[in-house]
Write an enzyme that holds these catalytic residues in place. Structure first.
Site, PDB file in Angstrom:
ATOM      1  N   ASN A   1      51.332 118.935 -31.513  1.00  0.00           N
ATOM      2  CA  ASN A   1      51.112 120.301 -31.971  1.00  0.00           C
ATOM      3  C   ASN A   1      50.131 120.978 -31.030  1.00  0.00           C
ATOM      4  O   ASN A   1      49.292 120.320 -30.404  1.00  0.00           O
ATOM      5  CB  ASN A   1      50.533 120.305 -33.398  1.00  0.00           C
TER       6      ASN A   1
ATOM      7  N   ASN B   1      55.513 129.562 -26.933  1.00  0.00           N
ATOM      8  CA  ASN B   1      55.245 128.199 -26.453  1.00  0.00           C
ATOM      9  C   ASN B   1      56.554 127.472 -26.153  1.00  0.00           C
ATOM     10  O   ASN B   1      56.631 126.708 -25.193  1.00  0.00           O
ATOM     11  CB  ASN B   1      54.406 127.433 -27.469  1.00  0.00           C
TER      12      ASN B   1
ATOM     13  N   GLY C   1      57.919 132.121 -30.596  1.00  0.00           N
ATOM     14  CA  GLY C   1      58.404 131.067 -29.711  1.00  0.00           C
ATOM     15  C   GLY C   1      57.943 131.170 -28.275  1.00  0.00           C
ATOM     16  O   GLY C   1      58.634 130.701 -27.367  1.00  0.00           O
TER      17      GLY C   1
ATOM     18  N   LYS D   1      60.164 119.311 -50.735  1.00  0.00           N
ATOM     19  CA  LYS D   1      59.751 119.268 -49.323  1.00  0.00           C
ATOM     20  C   LYS D   1      60.431 118.077 -48.643  1.00  0.00           C
ATOM     21  O   LYS D   1      60.868 118.146 -47.500  1.00  0.00           O
ATOM     22  CB  LYS D   1      58.228 119.146 -49.228  1.00  0.00           C
TER      23      LYS D   1
ATOM     24  N   MET E   1      54.650 126.919 -38.726  1.00  0.00           N
ATOM     25  CA  MET E   1      53.584 127.295 -39.650  1.00  0.00           C
ATOM     26  C   MET E   1      53.561 126.490 -40.943  1.00  0.00           C
ATOM     27  O   MET E   1      52.942 126.876 -41.908  1.00  0.00           O
ATOM     28  CB  MET E   1      53.677 128.795 -39.974  1.00  0.00           C
ATOM     29  N   ARG E   2      54.279 125.358 -40.961  1.00  0.00           N
ATOM     30  CA  ARG E   2      54.247 124.536 -42.173  1.00  0.00           C
ATOM     31  C   ARG E   2      53.460 123.249 -41.925  1.00  0.00           C
ATOM     32  O   ARG E   2      53.382 122.767 -40.798  1.00  0.00           O
ATOM     33  CB  ARG E   2      55.672 124.174 -42.613  1.00  0.00           C
TER      34      ARG E   2
ATOM     35  N   HIS F   1      47.217 123.983 -31.046  1.00  0.00           N
ATOM     36  CA  HIS F   1      46.416 124.789 -31.973  1.00  0.00           C
ATOM     37  C   HIS F   1      45.516 125.708 -31.156  1.00  0.00           C
ATOM     38  O   HIS F   1      44.877 125.249 -30.182  1.00  0.00           O
ATOM     39  CB  HIS F   1      45.580 123.866 -32.870  1.00  0.00           C
TER      40      HIS F   1
HETATM   41  C1  GRF Z   1      50.178 130.168 -31.019  1.00  0.00           C
HETATM   42  O1  GRF Z   1      48.853 130.673 -30.893  1.00  0.00           O
HETATM   43  C2  GRF Z   1      50.108 128.718 -31.422  1.00  0.00           C
HETATM   44  O2  GRF Z   1      48.930 128.083 -30.961  1.00  0.00           O
HETATM   45  C3  GRF Z   1      50.104 128.790 -32.908  1.00  0.00           C
HETATM   46  O3  GRF Z   1      51.081 129.801 -33.175  1.00  0.00           O
HETATM   47  C4  GRF Z   1      50.895 130.847 -32.199  1.00  0.00           C
HETATM   48  C5  GRF Z   1      52.229 131.482 -31.850  1.00  0.00           C
HETATM   49  O4  GRF Z   1      52.960 130.577 -31.092  1.00  0.00           O
HETATM   50  N1  GRF Z   1      50.434 127.529 -33.506  1.00  0.00           N
HETATM   51  P1  GRF Z   1      54.411 130.988 -30.474  1.00  0.00           P
HETATM   52  O5  GRF Z   1      54.233 132.254 -29.660  1.00  0.00           O
HETATM   53  O6  GRF Z   1      55.350 131.229 -31.636  1.00  0.00           O
HETATM   54  O7  GRF Z   1      54.789 129.826 -29.627  1.00  0.00           O
END
Ligand code: GRF
Length: 218
Positions: free
Chosen positions: A112, A19, A17, A70, A95-96, A114
């Protein structure tokens, strides 16, 4: 200036988390006109949930295996997002693959981040892909989520040079620092009403320009 409204956002996260934390820090520093209304994770042990609780933000852990399909799983996510009045959904280390239920509930309002310069290196281990490909630059991308993985219209990107002695880990750490700057900035552009999706392109209105009229002067 464009009318700026405080955007109610919902964050979906599966892991650490950082971000999410960058978004929260930007809000606290008055660099981002948004409010995180809820954090939803598919991983009960995700530290992102701890970060939400420390900020007194509602946090929901929804395990995929608890749901038959889902669709059922995403309906619960959508219900939580609607319950807290979310307008914009931000995937932050989620991650899904986003399915049609979530996409349909928030059309063109899911972002999102990336850790690569899309369309290069989509999917998992993007930093390792860049190293192994021998790329001289990689970076990070904020994009609108569509029905394909890491494919939707690109909002903004930042390039990060790949050093001769970089490993996937050292590159990932440098890219992550740029992600923490880029994501809040991208959400702020949305908050200022400066984004307009035209096919594959996301056009960004200059500061102070009303996007409703902007771009029709040609
Ligand atoms: C980050 O590199 C993001 O770009 C990718 O997951 C990684 C971990 O993100 N999608 P976070 O530290 O959990 O926000």
């Amino acid at each position: 200036m464009n009318a700026v409204h405080t955007v109610p956002i919902g964050v979906l996260a599966s892991g650490n988390g950082t971000n999410l934390q960058a978004i929260l820090d930007a809000i606290d520093a008055h660099r981002l006109d948004a409010a995180v209304r809820v954090v939803v994770s598919d991983a009960p042990g995700a530290f992102a949930l701890e970060r939400a609780q420390r900020h007194h933000i509602p946090a929901r852990a929804l395990e995929r295996k608890a749901f038959a399909t889902k669709k059922d799983f995403e309906e619960q996510i959508v219900q939580a997002l609607h319950h807290y009045g979310v307008e914009l959904v931000c995937l932050a280390g989620y991650m899904r693959i986003v399915g049609t239920t979530l996409l349909g509930a928030f059309p063109r309002r899911i972002l999102n981040i990336h850790p690569a310069l899309l369309p290069a290196f989509p999917g998992l281990d993007a930093q390792r892909q860049a190293i192994e490909y021998g790329a001289k630059f990689s970076g990070c991308t904020v994009h609108v989520v569509d029905e394909e993985t890491d494919h939707g219209p690109i909002v903004c990107q930042v390039a990060v040079a790949v050093a001769e002695d970089d490993t996937a880990e050292t590159l990932a750490q440098r890219i992550l620092k740029e992600e923490h700057r880029l994501y809040p900035a991208a959400i702020q552009l949305y908050a200022e009403g400066r984004l307009r999706i035209e096919g594959r392109r996301v056009r960004i209105a200059p500061p102070g320009i009303n996007p409703v009229t902007w771009g029709n002067e040609r």
